[in-house]
Design an enzyme around this catalytic site. Structure first.
Site, mmCIF file in Angstrom:
data_model
loop_
_atom_site.group_PDB
_atom_site.id
_atom_site.type_symbol
_atom_site.label_atom_id
_atom_site.label_comp_id
_atom_site.label_asym_id
_atom_site.label_seq_id
_atom_site.Cartn_x
_atom_site.Cartn_y
_atom_site.Cartn_z
ATOM 1 N N GLY A 1 -3.297 0.822 -10.555
ATOM 2 C CA GLY A 1 -4.031 -0.221 -9.861
ATOM 3 C C GLY A 1 -4.692 0.346 -8.603
ATOM 4 O O GLY A 1 -5.690 1.060 -8.693
ATOM 5 N N HIS B 1 -8.771 8.371 -19.295
ATOM 6 C CA HIS B 1 -7.856 8.046 -18.197
ATOM 7 C C HIS B 1 -6.545 7.424 -18.659
ATOM 8 O O HIS B 1 -5.518 7.614 -18.005
ATOM 9 C CB HIS B 1 -8.565 7.085 -17.231
ATOM 10 C CG HIS B 1 -7.756 6.712 -16.027
ATOM 11 N ND1 HIS B 1 -7.429 7.619 -15.038
ATOM 12 C CD2 HIS B 1 -7.187 5.526 -15.659
ATOM 13 C CE1 HIS B 1 -6.721 7.003 -14.096
ATOM 14 N NE2 HIS B 1 -6.562 5.736 -14.450
ATOM 15 N N ASP C 1 -11.610 12.065 -18.160
ATOM 16 C CA ASP C 1 -11.197 10.932 -17.336
ATOM 17 C C ASP C 1 -12.343 10.585 -16.376
ATOM 18 O O ASP C 1 -12.726 11.394 -15.533
ATOM 19 C CB ASP C 1 -9.932 11.316 -16.566
ATOM 20 C CG ASP C 1 -9.334 10.167 -15.772
ATOM 21 O OD1 ASP C 1 -10.066 9.213 -15.452
ATOM 22 O OD2 ASP C 1 -8.127 10.248 -15.472
ATOM 23 N N SER D 1 -2.450 7.322 -12.345
ATOM 24 C CA SER D 1 -3.595 6.721 -11.676
ATOM 25 C C SER D 1 -3.213 6.412 -10.222
ATOM 26 O O SER D 1 -2.803 7.308 -9.505
ATOM 27 C CB SER D 1 -4.044 5.478 -12.441
ATOM 28 O OG SER D 1 -5.297 5.041 -12.007
ATOM 29 N N TRP D 2 -3.340 5.159 -9.769
ATOM 30 C CA TRP D 2 -2.858 4.830 -8.422
ATOM 31 C C TRP D 2 -1.386 5.230 -8.274
ATOM 32 O O TRP D 2 -0.953 5.667 -7.207
ATOM 33 C CB TRP D 2 -3.023 3.344 -8.129
ATOM 34 C CG TRP D 2 -2.050 2.869 -7.081
ATOM 35 C CD1 TRP D 2 -0.939 2.103 -7.260
ATOM 36 C CD2 TRP D 2 -2.086 3.195 -5.684
ATOM 37 N NE1 TRP D 2 -0.276 1.916 -6.073
ATOM 38 C CE2 TRP D 2 -0.966 2.585 -5.084
ATOM 39 C CE3 TRP D 2 -2.946 3.949 -4.879
ATOM 40 C CZ2 TRP D 2 -0.681 2.691 -3.730
ATOM 41 C CZ3 TRP D 2 -2.672 4.066 -3.528
ATOM 42 C CH2 TRP D 2 -1.548 3.440 -2.967
#
Length: 470
Positions: free
Chosen positions: A43, A299, A271, A115-116
């Protein structure tokens, strides 16, 4: 090619107050005596889902997952007016992770983030390196200016021009050359739902359309669900406009703090959300880091090549786990059974193994029809008998805000199958109320006192269900 482990349910879950009016939802799956791992979702604001549990071997890992502030089942949700984003920062989340670790009485754990979650994982590990045994990071990001400019300043638009045009739709034409993260901040916090609603969907859709090497409609549909979109858009925008409250290149400069901690970086070559340059640059400064560049992935964590490498890494680290002292007797092994393994052992032995569970609580096996698939779904559940020979069960889900899946199944189709030790029978499920519920609730809470605590955590009335023999 390695894939996800089988579906699994939490053996415990709860809500942890973390201050500032926030409570975070957490759950544990797998083996309570296994290697501890904390899963950090993306996120920010993406929340956890049941598939995330399946990245780890449930027979070797104690899997801890939680919804970060403002999203998922944590409260207040950032889609609501009650949410205060000023107390939702990277450093609040780092403190929340430490508070959760202490709450669960875990000394050290592996950190897994994508990711985040890779940003948060790195920040946590560089802040508390003494608590981290290994790092597995996917879709690596550090929130540098050039990374944010790539995604929200037009770089990725060269590859996804149609999706980019949809991202620009809510932005007035005269402002499209401005800092779009700042423009979107105004749109997402506009008091009129007719403004902030479409803006949230457009923001979230941009991620949903770029997250896979080949866009998937079901992924885009999930990202454009209005409530989810509003929460994730507001949280992401809030974090990105502040650069994650990290100094430029901070995570690179502090990488030396991770010396001696094994680290695997799994990165999709194509990605578009978090381009490969960040993973490569980090691998050059992170002591002993192993970079795995996946040649046919974007991703998302569940693209086949990426998924194979992630599970290869978690399997490898699990093989090094020495663990706590082995259980001393079969009784202890029986008490610690959970999920699918609990069901399997129970059915194999007609309840000789698995009937008497934690704290001596008796368990049965409930078989429902999946409300969406129509397939059999089996669950090991604590029970007591009513005044006759009908078992009674509780749909507590650890006090979570929503009913467990098995309860939703039997509401849709009350005809179920039940096994109590060697006694196997068909039953019809009936949710009880009033005095009957109060009486049987007391009986069930006598064998599992945590039910009373679960009831305090949730606004819903926890269903009590009688399984009446047919």
């Amino acid at each position: 090619m390695r894939g996800l482990y089988p579906e699994i349910e939490p053996y415990v879950q709860g809500m942890l107050p973390v201050g500032d009016g926030n409570e975070i939802y957490w759950e544990e799956c797998g083996d309570p005596e296994g290697k501890p791992v904390i899963f950090l979702h993306g996120g920010p604001g993406g929340g956890i889902n049941p598939r995330h549990r399946r990245l780890f071997d449930p027979e070797r890992y104690r899997i801890v997952l939680f919804d970060q502030r403002g999203c998922g089942r944590s409260t207040p949700n950032c889609a609501t007016p009650e949410a205060d984003l000023s107390v939702n920062t990277t450093w609040h989340l780092v403190d929340d992770i430490e508070r959760l670790r202490a709450h669960l009485d875990i000394e050290h754990w592996m950190v897994f983030g994508g990711s985040w979650g890779s940003v948060l994982g790195l920040t946590y590990a560089e802040t508390h390196p003494d608590r981290v045994t290994e790092l597995v990071l996917r879709g690596v990001a550090t929130l540098r200016v050039k990374e944010l400019q790539w995604l929200f300043g037009g770089g990725a638009a060269f590859l996804f021009p149609e999706a980019w045009s949809r991202f620009l739709d809510p932005v007035p034409y005269s402002r499209r050359q401005e800092n779009l993260i700042e423009v979107y901040h105004e749109l997402l916090h506009h008091p009129d739902p007719a403004v902030h609603g479409p803006a949230a969907v457009a923001w979230s859709r941009w991620e949903g359309e770029t997250v896979k090497l080949r866009p998937h409609e079901e992924v885009i549909d999930a990202f454009t669900e209005p409530e989810f979109a509003l929460a994730i858009a507001r949280i992401e925008n809030h974090y990105f406009r502040h650069g994650g409250w990290l100094a430029e290149d901070q995570l690179f400069r502090d990488a030396g703090k991770l010396r001696g901690i094994p680290c695997v970086l799994v990165q999709g070559r194509y990605d578009v959300v978090t381009p490969a340059i960040t993973a490569w640059e980090l691998s050059q400064v992170l002591p002993g880091a192993e970079l795995v560049m996946v040649g046919d992935s974007g991703h998302a964590f569940d693209e086949p090549g990426t998924l194979h490498e992630l599970i290869s890494a978690t399997d490898r680290f699990a093989s090094n786990w020495q663990g706590a002292a082995a259980p001393q007797d079969e009784e202890r092994k029986t008490r610690m059974l959970f999920g699918d393994e609990h069901v399997r052992r129970y059915e194999e032995t007609d309840g000789e193994v698995g009937h008497d569970w934690e704290k001596g609580a008796p368990c049965l096996i409930l078989t429902t029809k999946g409300r969406k698939t129509g397939e059999d779904r089996k669950f090991a559940l604590i029970y007591q008998f009513d005044d006759g020979d009908n078992p009674v069960i509780v749909a507590s889900k650890g006090g979570a805000p929503e009913h467990p899946g098995w309860y939703k199944n039997l509401v849709a189709n009350p005809e179920v199958k039940v096994q109590v030790k060697a006694d196997k029978f068909t039953a019809r499920a009936r949710t009880i109320e009033g005095e009957e519920r109060a009486k049987l609730w007391e009986k069930l809470a006598a064998v599992w006192p945590d039910y009373n605590e679960y009831a305090k955590k949730t606004d819903r009335e926890i269903p009590v269900v009688v399984l009446e023999r047919v």
